[in-house]
Design an enzyme around this catalytic site. Structure first.
Site, PDB file in Angstrom:
ATOM      1  N   SER A 143       7.101  46.891  37.002  1.00 28.79           N
ATOM      2  CA  SER A 143       7.034  45.691  37.891  1.00 28.79           C
ATOM      3  C   SER A 143       7.847  45.890  39.140  1.00 28.79           C
ATOM      4  O   SER A 143       7.558  46.830  39.932  1.00 28.79           O
ATOM      5  CB  SER A 143       7.774  44.488  37.024  1.00 28.79           C
ATOM      6  N   ASP A 244      -2.359  38.902  34.904  1.00 27.29           N
ATOM      7  CA  ASP A 244      -1.010  38.963  35.787  1.00 27.29           C
ATOM      8  C   ASP A 244      -1.301  38.482  37.156  1.00 27.29           C
ATOM      9  O   ASP A 244      -2.263  39.198  37.858  1.00 27.29           O
ATOM     10  CB  ASP A 244      -0.454  40.327  35.532  1.00 27.29           C
ATOM     11  N   HIS A 274       1.835  40.352  32.189  1.00 30.28           N
ATOM     12  CA  HIS A 274       2.992  40.911  32.956  1.00 30.28           C
ATOM     13  C   HIS A 274       4.059  40.999  31.854  1.00 30.28           C
ATOM     14  O   HIS A 274       4.556  40.260  31.215  1.00 30.28           O
ATOM     15  CB  HIS A 274       3.481  40.111  33.909  1.00 30.28           C
TER      16      HIS A 274
END
Length: 302
Positions: A143, A244, A274
């Site tokens: 991320s 996501d 995610h």
């Protein structure tokens, strides 16, 4: 409401601690053997940061992975990603150096990428002490950490040519408000990471008044997808989650790397959301992704 509360230090600390315990609960009862773990602090510009070093059993020297945790540049730490790093160390037989870079809004951009780059430099100069083979060094992150791994690789291309031999980018942030992508629209109201949340995280990371309303920010240390030249970067494994908001910008970055002559493998995990690698415990998709990363590293031509 959570985003509003994060404006206040007391609530920031409370929410950060809550996230830490939630992830620990998801990984409860799981342990990884045959590794050793140690913590230390290193000096960086205007302060110091923590590192957590995971070393496989054996004689070494071992290849080394510098790991940058996710959390939207505002949350998570060495503890939240401890289970993930233990798994990466054991499965890949790499030393993993997890970096506790300083967080926004207390420390605004570009503090995080600068901290991450200084940590890379520290690993570079302390290879013998770590029993690491610096000629086999990769960066990795999930991320926001995937964003930081990507921008560190871009910066190291000129400052430490040839140092980084690979980059593992896990559902990375690569662009500022990718509002025109299909995934950003389709999963805009996702409970885990929404479009509104992504916009708020960018504002918090950069500073609310840094980007005029309606404008998109471009900076090689923040938005690697907008970097004009990606030639000469190390090979990449880019992992994305199907459900996501960030899916399409991760796929686009892998494609742009390939278009610039960089060997890039891209995998999208069907049905995954995610954060699936670090926040869901050892789910099936988490195990599969960990094994894919380990296999990619094993077969990687250092």
């Amino acid at each position: 409401m959570m985003f509003y509360l994060l404006q206040f230090q007391f609530f920031r600390d409370l929410i950060r601690q809550s996230v830490r315990w939630q992830i620990r609960w998801k990984w409860r009862g799981h342990s990884v053997n045959a590794i050793t773990v140690s913590d230390r602090r290193i000096a960086v510009k205007n302060g110091d940061i923590g590192l957590r070093i995971y070393t496989p059993d054996g004689s070494g020297p071992f290849p080394v992975m510098v790991f940058y945790h996710g959390g939207g540049w505002i949350g998570c730490d060495l503890h939240t990603h401890d289970p993930t790093c233990r798994e990466l160390c054991a499965r890949s037989q790499h030393i993993v150096v997890s970096v506790d870079y300083r967080l926004a809004p207390e420390f605004l951009f570009p503090c995080a990428p600068n901290d991450c780059f200084e940590a890379l430099d520290w690993v570079r100069t302390h290879g013998a002490e770590l029993n690491a083979d610096i000629k086999r060094l990769v960066v990795c992150g999930d991320s926001a950490g995937g964003n930081l791994a990507a921008v560190v690789a871009i910066k190291a291309r000129t400052q430490f040519p040839g140092l980084i031999k690979g980059q593992v980018l896990i559902y990375p942030v690569t662009d500022h408000y990718s509002a025109n992508t299909a995934s950003f629209v389709e999963f805009a109201n996702d409970k885990g990471l929404s479009a509104k949340g992504v916009k708020w995280l960018w504002e918090t990371y950069l500073g609310k008044d840094t980007v005029p309303k309606g404008h998109r920010y471009q900076n090689d240390l923040a938005t690697p997808l907008t970097c004009s030249d990606l030639k000469g970067l190390p090979p990449a494994l880019v992992i994305t989650a199907e459900r996501d908001v960030l899916r399409d910008e991760g796929i686009a970055y892998a494609q742009k790397l390939a278009d610039n002559g960089v060997a890039a493998k891209q995998t999208t995990y069907p049905g995954a959301e995610h954060g699936f690698l670090s926040s869901n415990g050892l789910s099936l998709e988490c195990i599969t992704a960990l094994n894919e990363i380990a296999e990619w590293l094993r077969t990687h031509n250092y």
